[in-house]
Design an enzyme around this catalytic site. Structure first.
Site, short mmCIF file in Angstrom:
data_model
loop_
_atom_site.label_atom_id
_atom_site.label_comp_id
_atom_site.label_asym_id
_atom_site.label_seq_id
_atom_site.Cartn_x
_atom_site.Cartn_y
_atom_site.Cartn_z
N GLU A 37 1.59 -0.38 -4.85
CA GLU A 37 0.66 0.70 -5.16
C GLU A 37 1.45 1.99 -5.07
O GLU A 37 1.83 2.44 -3.98
CB GLU A 37 -0.50 0.74 -4.17
N ASP A 94 0.81 -1.22 0.00
CA ASP A 94 0.00 0.00 0.00
C ASP A 94 0.85 1.28 0.00
O ASP A 94 1.85 1.37 0.72
CB ASP A 94 -0.85 -0.04 1.29
C1 GLC Z 1 -4.20 3.13 -0.44
C2 GLC Z 1 -5.50 2.36 -0.31
C3 GLC Z 1 -6.56 3.28 0.19
C4 GLC Z 1 -6.12 3.86 1.50
C5 GLC Z 1 -4.74 4.51 1.43
C6 GLC Z 1 -4.17 4.76 2.79
O1 GLC Z 1 -4.29 4.10 -1.42
O2 GLC Z 1 -5.83 1.75 -1.52
O3 GLC Z 1 -7.80 2.64 0.32
O4 GLC Z 1 -7.06 4.83 1.93
O5 GLC Z 1 -3.82 3.68 0.78
O6 GLC Z 1 -3.83 3.56 3.41
#
Ligand code: GLC
Length: 470
Positions: A240, A177
């Site tokens: 991500e 994440d």
């Molecule tokens: C990522 C997740 C999202 C979350 C953020 C903070 O972008 O996909 O849902 O709010 O991280 O953890």
């Protein structure tokens, strides 16, 4: 790969919240679909300030969702059907209710007063005052999510421990994440004003600044990413990283893959989509997605009449493709909760999965935490076995996918609508526009957006994959 948002997938105990046993009960759906792996969004203990991404125990399971034994059982069930299990690793922050915040405050980033102009990703200042100590802490997301300080060896070791713990439970890898937040400018200097617009959605106060110091500090990336890699060994890590494709290189030096967010936000025009997929395909190990739990679903963004063409695109690109739960039956955004569950307006993409046409969509016997959207219109049971359904199109595309070889070569990218590209012997032709288009595709049509679709007369949202013999 298939993304499951556990709270919205399948409830097994009637409390209206999806859970791990619910996922276990639906493993056959995943096997029938033909996916190779599942990514489970967080199921960890959480006060739910951010839908489970505010974690108070990274190696626990929220009792409303199950137990650690359920994770193991799910891994076993997936493995028995030839599928892998990826968890969501959230390394950059914890919940403010995580015991570390009080017992190990030194693991977070503190200042006596806000030292810079940094903004949190959801808008507002990235610094909040801790009422107990009067000091200020950094949070890249909600104030309930203090950032961990990845320059500290104890933080690194603790997160490596989390990775090893879950691998020991039978997990095969992680979606990691918010990785663009793992390294920041060590001197905490201001972010400059933006000169060119950021290509992805951001709240206006965030968009006004260039987050080059508050995030994506390339000089500081190698150490934390290497630490994650060394804990994960050869297991799959997909990052991500909410940055343009051109900036993903330093992450891919350590990860197996990274999401190409550009596809999610590309204008639905053949020329724009072609540019994005060509750039992404050059990464060598891209991960593609059309929807996830954070943004409006693909069918709602581009129109339901275009979602089959989008499915063909997603599943014929080189690299890894992620399907978000519900996209395989063409789910659209729901109305959200009343009052909203998510403060950042993301309820629409988180409505319960629709298994059957009954009022709760077969998701729960109780009252769903977010209302069912339109199960009488679209559901797994309503589509299974129907050749003209979105579900059967996804199944056919997934079967085809393993036979597609080679890189991507664009043939036509006509702003008026027609997108044609090759993958080895296969030619993909999609009409992303509004009028009828003619595509000349060599060979036999092996998959079409619906039975009877004719490449010589492609209507809006229609498309084919054709294979030349030999
Ligand atoms: C990522 C997740 C999202 C979350 C953020 C903070 O972008 O996909 O849902 O709010 O991280 O953890």
């Amino acid at each position: 790969m298939y993304q499951i948002y556990p709270r919205s997938f399948q409830d097994s105990d009637g409390d209206g919240v999806g859970d791990l046993r619910g996922v276990l009960a639906r493993v056959d759906h995943l096997a029938e679909l033909g996916v190779h792996a599942v990514w489970l969004s967080p199921f960890y203990p959480s006060p739910l300030a951010d839908g489970g991404y505010d974690i108070s125990d990274h190696t626990g399971v929220d009792p409303r969702l199950g137990t650690p034994a359920d994770v193991r059982a799910l891994a076993d069930a997936l493995h028995a059907r030839g599928m892998a299990l990826l968890l969501d690793l959230v390394p950059c922050h914890t919940s403010i209710e995580h015991p570390w915040f009080r017992e190990h405050p030194e693991r977070y980033v503190w200042a006596d007063a806000p030292p810079n102009n940094w903004r949190a990703a959801f808008g507002g200042p990235a610094w909040s005052r801790d009422g107990r100590t009067g000091r200020w802490y950094l949070h890249s997301f909600f104030p309930e999510q203090p950032d961990l300080d990845w320059r500290r060896p104890d933080v690194v070791e603790a997160m490596q421990g989390v990775v090893r713990f879950w691998l020991g439970e039978g997990v095969d890898g992680f979606r990691v994440d918010a990785l663009d937040r793992i390294a920041k400018h060590p001197d905490l200097i201001d972010d400059p004003s933006r000169t060119a617009p950021f290509p992805f959605p951001q709240p206006p106060d965030v968009a006004a600044l260039d987050q080059r110091n508050s995030s994506h500090w390339v000089a500081g990336l190698a150490e934390p990413l290497e630490a994650l890699r060394s804990a994960a060994g050869g297991r799959f890590l997909v990052g991500e990283v909410y940055r343009p494709t051109a900036e993903l290189g330093p992450y891919l030096e350590h990860l197996d893959s990274a999401f190409v967010f550009e596809l999610m936000f590309a204008p639905w025009r053949a020329d724009a989509v072609a540019a994005v997929v060509e750039r992404g395909a050059r990464l060598a190990r891209p991960s593609w997605m059309l929807s996830n739990h954070d943004f409006s679903r693909i069918g709602s963004r581009i129109g339901a009449h275009q979602q089959r063409a989008a499915a063909v695109l997603l599943l014929t690109l080189p690299g890894t493709a992620f399907i978000y739960q519900g996209d395989e039956i063409g789910m659209l955004d729901g109305p959200g909760g009343d009052p909203p569950e998510d403060r950042h307006g993301r309820d629409g993409a988180r409505h319960p999965m629709q298994w059957s046409a009954d009022p709760a969509g077969g998701f729960t016997t109780g009252t769903p935490w977010l209302p069912a959207s339109d199960p009488s219109m679209r559901s797994v049971a309503g589509q299974r076995g129907h050749p003209a359904s979105v579900l059967e199109l996804y199944r056919a595309l997934i079967r085809l996918r393993s036979t597609l070889k080679g890189g991507l070569e664009t043939v036509t990218a006509d702003p008026g609508g027609l997108l044609v590209y090759r993958r080895g012997d296969a030619t993909v032709a999609l009409n992303l526009g509004d009028g009828e288009r003619r595509a000349d595709v060599p060979g036999r049509v092996v998959v079409a957006t619906a039975p009877g679709v004719d490449p010589a007369r492609l209507g809006p949202g229609q498309g084919v994959v054709a294979c030349a013999p030999g």
